[in-house]
Enzyme design. Structure first.
Site, mmCIF file in Angstrom:
data_model
loop_
_atom_site.group_PDB
_atom_site.id
_atom_site.type_symbol
_atom_site.label_atom_id
_atom_site.label_comp_id
_atom_site.label_asym_id
_atom_site.label_seq_id
_atom_site.Cartn_x
_atom_site.Cartn_y
_atom_site.Cartn_z
ATOM 1 N N PHE A 136 0.703 -1.078 -0.033
ATOM 2 C CA PHE A 136 0.136 0.027 -0.018
ATOM 3 C C PHE A 136 0.865 1.309 -0.016
ATOM 4 O O PHE A 136 1.775 1.404 0.932
ATOM 5 C CB PHE A 136 -0.716 0.086 1.169
ATOM 6 C CG PHE A 136 -2.017 1.259 1.170
ATOM 7 C CD1 PHE A 136 -3.030 1.275 0.266
ATOM 8 C CD2 PHE A 136 -1.436 2.271 2.024
ATOM 9 C CE1 PHE A 136 -4.134 2.161 0.242
ATOM 10 C CE2 PHE A 136 -2.665 3.604 1.918
ATOM 11 C CZ PHE A 136 -3.458 3.348 1.240
ATOM 12 N N ASP A 221 9.442 2.677 1.814
ATOM 13 C CA ASP A 221 8.216 3.377 2.262
ATOM 14 C C ASP A 221 8.107 2.986 3.585
ATOM 15 O O ASP A 221 7.463 1.932 4.064
ATOM 16 C CB ASP A 221 7.116 2.852 1.339
ATOM 17 C CG ASP A 221 5.775 3.572 1.794
ATOM 18 O OD1 ASP A 221 5.763 4.207 2.748
ATOM 19 O OD2 ASP A 221 4.664 3.480 1.015
ATOM 20 N N LYS A 250 2.657 9.692 8.430
ATOM 21 C CA LYS A 250 2.129 9.115 9.416
ATOM 22 C C LYS A 250 2.288 9.660 10.808
ATOM 23 O O LYS A 250 1.877 10.650 11.169
ATOM 24 C CB LYS A 250 1.884 7.576 9.285
ATOM 25 C CG LYS A 250 1.018 6.971 8.204
ATOM 26 C CD LYS A 250 0.290 5.712 8.370
ATOM 27 C CE LYS A 250 -0.960 5.286 7.722
ATOM 28 N NZ LYS A 250 -0.483 4.951 6.324
HETATM 29 C C1 LIG Z 1 -0.764 5.118 4.915
HETATM 30 C C2 LIG Z 1 0.401 4.744 3.809
HETATM 31 C C3 LIG Z 1 0.532 5.466 2.805
HETATM 32 C C4 LIG Z 1 -0.462 6.446 2.413
HETATM 33 O O1 LIG Z 1 -0.387 7.960 3.257
HETATM 34 P P1 LIG Z 1 -1.678 8.971 3.125
HETATM 35 O O2 LIG Z 1 -1.036 9.732 4.103
HETATM 36 O O3 LIG Z 1 -2.731 8.272 3.260
HETATM 37 O O4 LIG Z 1 -1.444 9.422 1.540
HETATM 38 C C5 LIG Z 1 1.490 5.189 1.982
HETATM 39 N N1 LIG Z 1 2.464 4.202 2.083
HETATM 40 C C6 LIG Z 1 2.361 3.524 3.661
HETATM 41 C C7 LIG Z 1 3.141 2.086 3.764
HETATM 42 C C8 LIG Z 1 1.109 3.597 4.318
HETATM 43 O O5 LIG Z 1 1.177 2.957 5.504
#
Ligand SMILES: *Cc1c(COP(=O)(O)O)cnc(C)c1O
Length: 399
Positions: A136, A221, A250
């Site tokens: 994700f 990420d 986050k």
């Molecule tokens: C939550 C998340 C995102 C996206 O972040 P947003 O602030 O909702 O755009 C991208 N990568 C990872 C691993 C995430 O947990």
């Protein structure tokens, strides 16, 4: 009984979220209160955002001071909180340079643009990015293409080109997908939204070695795994690898929206005007980020997440004896999942809610726990107690 706010939401808001029927109005530490005055222990943590808990005094003080000093200027000018946060991030990571934005998806967009820029400059125009199935990376069109999940992709076809989704935790799959068009591999150290999927020990090191061999970039990420969530400030530190590019969001702002792209010097190939942001790096968000990171460093918050996380996982593991339909407990630090033999996560979530515990149904058959990193064993005991009651009451028949 339905409150007015929830009816109004249904009338006016787009139908994007499958919300828990709960209207939250206050939060302190690991606890939140709803509009009826009922208190809940929060193991959702704003989806791994509220790293220091709700309204942490250090974050609240920094934001309060900054909001009376300077909120936003645009990046036409230098501002002090931005520089201070960038310096603190660089000094405490393996990366050399920082770019600030406002969210995770935006950070990943920046990382992919940076990798494409690198491909144009050094790799004969290579532009494709290999990502993992079950990953994700966000909700923008490009990040939907990057995220290897059909449910996020199908409604929006055709997707932007340039992403190859391969099996997670499989270095050979990455090797097989690597052509001269590939400029980078982008992975989560632990897949968060995909269900807290932890790779085998050699995976990230194997990918790192392959990227080195091919001269392509390795992007991590760490939007969910970073900022102490998995027991070290960044998850890569537990795997003996260093990324060329890392994204954060986050937990970075202690609840305030902020994202960041970090890169090694050799991968920092943007020239002025090639990337940008109006709000990104604004003084308010950066003051929150600085206060959050400084508090974490001064108080060994990542270490606490690791220690309390191990205790939490062992308590959940013990529950397997009493509840045989728990098939697996997995996690790193305070990013933890409990998987069931059937699709009972919805009813367990509801039963926990009734008893005052907020949890996240990450899959029909799995719960995810992302409590604040400042919790102690007493809060874990309380959550485990409620979860035990919830499982005793609801979970035996598989719905
Ligand atoms: C939550 C998340 C995102 C996206 O972040 P947003 O602030 O909702 O755009 C991208 N990568 C990872 C691993 C995430 O947990």
């Amino acid at each position: 009984m339905m409150s007015d706010w929830q009816e109004l939401e249904r009338k006016y808001f787009m139908r994007t979220f499958d919300r828990t029927p709960l209207t939250l109005v206050r939060g302190q530490g690991a606890r939140v209160r709803d509009d009826k005055g009922r208190e809940y222990l929060d193991f959702v943590g704003g989806w791994a955002v509220n790293s220091l808990g709700h309204c942490h005094p250090a974050v609240a003080a920094a934001v309060t001071e900054q909001v009376h000093t300077l909120i936003q200027t645009s990046n036409q000018f230098y501002t002090i909180p931005q520089v201070r946060l960038a310096e603190l991030l660089v000094r405490n990571s393996c990366l050399d340079r920082v770019f600030f934005c406002n969210s995770g998806a935006e950070a990943n967009e920046g990382a992919v643009k940076l990798a494409r820029r690198y491909g144009k400059r050094y790799l004969n125009g290579a532009y494709e990015v290999i990502t993992a199935i079950g990953s994700f990376h966000g909700r923008t069109l490009a990040m939907v293409a990057a995220s290897g999940q059909a449910k996020h992709q199908q409604p929006y076809l055709p997707l932007p080109a340039g992403f190859i989704n391969v099996e997670y935790d499989n270095v050979e799959a990455i090797k097989a997908a690597t052509t001269d068009r590939v400029c980078a591999v982008m992975l989560e150290p632990v897949q968060g939204e995909g269900g807290v999927n932890i790779p085998h020990d050699g995976y990230l090191a194997g990918v790192r070695a392959w990227c080195d061999q091919r001269g392509i970039l390795f992007i991590l990420d760490e939007i969910q795994t970073g900022m102490g969530r998995t027991g070290t400030l960044f998850a890569y530190q537990q795997y003996g690898v260093e990324p060329d590019i890392m994204t954060l969001a986050k937990g970075l702002g202690g609840g305030v929206p902020i994202g960041a792209v970090l890169a090694k010097e050799r991968a920092s190939v943007f020239s002025p005007g090639e990337h940008g942001s109006t709000f990104g790096g604004n003084p308010l968000a950066c003051a929150a980020g600085y206060a959050t990171l400084k508090f974490m460093l001064d108080n060994n918050t990542p270490e606490n997440a690791g220690r309390v996380g191990r205790y939490f996982i062992s308590r959940l593991d013990d529950m397997k004896q009493r509840f045989p339909f728990i098939v697996q407990v997995r996690g790193r630090g305070l990013l933890v999942a409990m998987e069931f033999g059937g699709d009972i996560a919805q009813s367990v979530t509801a039963a926990c809610l009734e008893r005052g515990l907020l949890v996240n149904r990450v899959k029909p058959n799995a719960l995810r726990f992302m409590p604040p990193l400042i919790i102690g064993e007493d809060e874990v005991d309380e959550a485990v107690g409620i979860l035990e009651q919830a499982l005793s009451g609801t979970a035996v028949q598989e719905d």
